[in-house]
Design an enzyme around this catalytic site. Sequence first.
Site, mmCIF file in Angstrom:
data_model
loop_
_atom_site.group_PDB
_atom_site.id
_atom_site.type_symbol
_atom_site.label_atom_id
_atom_site.label_comp_id
_atom_site.label_asym_id
_atom_site.label_seq_id
_atom_site.Cartn_x
_atom_site.Cartn_y
_atom_site.Cartn_z
ATOM 1 C CG HIS A 185 -0.516 0.193 11.949
ATOM 2 N ND1 HIS A 185 -0.846 0.502 10.752
ATOM 3 C CD2 HIS A 185 -0.571 -1.252 11.644
ATOM 4 C CE1 HIS A 185 -1.131 -0.475 9.733
ATOM 5 N NE2 HIS A 185 -0.923 -1.509 10.586
ATOM 6 C CG HIS B 63 -3.470 -5.818 12.382
ATOM 7 N ND1 HIS B 63 -4.403 -4.826 12.714
ATOM 8 C CD2 HIS B 63 -2.628 -5.393 11.682
ATOM 9 C CE1 HIS B 63 -3.990 -3.826 11.746
ATOM 10 N NE2 HIS B 63 -2.812 -4.303 11.165
ATOM 11 C CG ASP C 24 1.412 -4.950 11.976
ATOM 12 O OD1 ASP C 24 1.667 -5.705 10.808
ATOM 13 O OD2 ASP C 24 0.295 -4.354 11.466
ATOM 14 C CG HIS D 237 -0.729 -0.174 2.610
ATOM 15 N ND1 HIS D 237 0.267 0.465 3.067
ATOM 16 C CD2 HIS D 237 -1.301 -1.102 3.477
ATOM 17 C CE1 HIS D 237 0.391 0.194 4.465
ATOM 18 N NE2 HIS D 237 -0.502 -0.781 4.701
ATOM 19 C CD GLU E 195 -3.135 -2.971 7.221
ATOM 20 O OE1 GLU E 195 -2.286 -2.896 8.360
ATOM 21 O OE2 GLU E 195 -2.952 -2.349 6.161
ATOM 22 C CG HIS F 162 4.709 -8.011 8.427
ATOM 23 N ND1 HIS F 162 4.190 -8.620 7.314
ATOM 24 C CD2 HIS F 162 3.961 -7.302 9.098
ATOM 25 C CE1 HIS F 162 2.852 -8.055 7.260
ATOM 26 N NE2 HIS F 162 2.614 -7.285 8.294
ATOM 27 C CE1 TYR G 182 5.614 -3.443 8.941
ATOM 28 C CE2 TYR G 182 5.475 -2.718 10.932
ATOM 29 C CZ TYR G 182 5.062 -3.172 9.862
ATOM 30 O OH TYR G 182 3.376 -3.920 9.996
ATOM 31 C CG ASP H 32 -1.001 -7.361 6.501
ATOM 32 O OD1 ASP H 32 -1.997 -6.829 6.862
ATOM 33 O OD2 ASP H 32 0.088 -6.857 6.812
HETATM 34 FE FE1 FEO Z 1 -1.075 -3.719 9.814
HETATM 35 FE FE2 FEO Z 1 0.658 -6.386 8.991
HETATM 36 O O1 FEO Z 1 -0.753 -5.399 8.979
#
Ligand code: FEO
Length: 390
Positions: A147, A81, A166, A27, A83, A225, A194, A85
């Site tokens: 976040h 989370h 994250d 993104h 999101e 990640h 990051y 991903d």
């Molecule tokens: Fe905030 Fe890795 O997603």
Amino acid sequence: MNNCKAVEISKNIYWVGAVDWSLRNFHGYETSRGSTYNAYLIIDENITLIDTVKINFKDELLARISSVIDPSKIDVVISSHVEPDHSGALKEIAALAPNAEIITTNPNGLKGLTARYGNLNYKAVKAGDSISIGERTLQFVPTPMLHWPDSMVTYCPEEKILFSNDAFGEHFATAMRFDDENDLETILFEAKKYYANILMPFGKQAQTALKALGDLEIKLIATGHGVIWRSNINQIIEAYKYWSSDEVEECAVVVFDSMWHSTEILAQTITEAFAKRGIPAVYYDIKYTPLSDIVTDIFKSKYLAVGSPTINNQMMPTIASFLCYIKGLRPLNHKGFAFGSYGWGGQSIALVEEELKAAGVEIILDKIRIANLPTEKQLEEISEKIISQI
Ligand code: FEO
């Protein structure tokens, strides 16, 4: 998918995520080293999956889980989370294991997951809640705005593992799961990048989360990640303490675009003047470096000089885009100024200054505006001004 095997990271706890080797844009964040979407499977009385992966990688996730157990046997899914991903394959897991309880935060995780995936078998938790999955306990620590509002980390006291999603992660594709199997300098750089690009606006929330985790004994940080921290846990935690502080360093970043080299000449003079003043400065022609890399340098550099020539009464669109990004990230305790060349109107320099102010940058030098090509004398004056006034 035959070669997609789970990796045991502790007895009966497996990494079952996916490696996105080719990812170059997350993104808008330029991910020059790819990324991973980490998910973890705990084999206990209640078989537990912590997070899923981006939907394109669901087959890899299922293959890795299947290399250990039948996915329909999963009893509990922790969604750290919303999101996608991390939550992307939640619906597929729920279809295979319809009785599995999906644990999320109340109310933000619940709202977000319901909006994305409809009514699944959710159980909402809050700070201090924990569950027993057999020999192990999972304690939930919501980390709101780290976040997203729903973000949460999970701690397993029996294993001393923090599943941090994250937090403490980095976009870094690797076949080696642990920090000490990879180049430490590279992963710390990617972790800083990051933090700068994703977490910079949330320093206060990061400090609150670090306090909440302060007393925990941690053997592994299993991130969402990149690598799992095993040998350099103190280093990444100390780095987060520093990154989340409002401390900045005596360094400068000069960012510009140029049409016919005049603003470029100004940028070179400014960079050299910072150096003469004893302030190391990095120089970015914005055409050649992704914003996410420039921001990594700006993050802890006290000074920021931004230059643009004037085009159609505006600043260059590249600089407008950069300043829009900086405004969102809200760097703390930065000081700066605007510069640029022009043919006739010269509006860009004031516009750049306004955007710097809007990003929270304190203006410490009058705008540097030069018509056409700077003369030697003008360049000397600019240099002198920077050396004497900064
Ligand atoms: Fe905030 Fe890795 O997603």
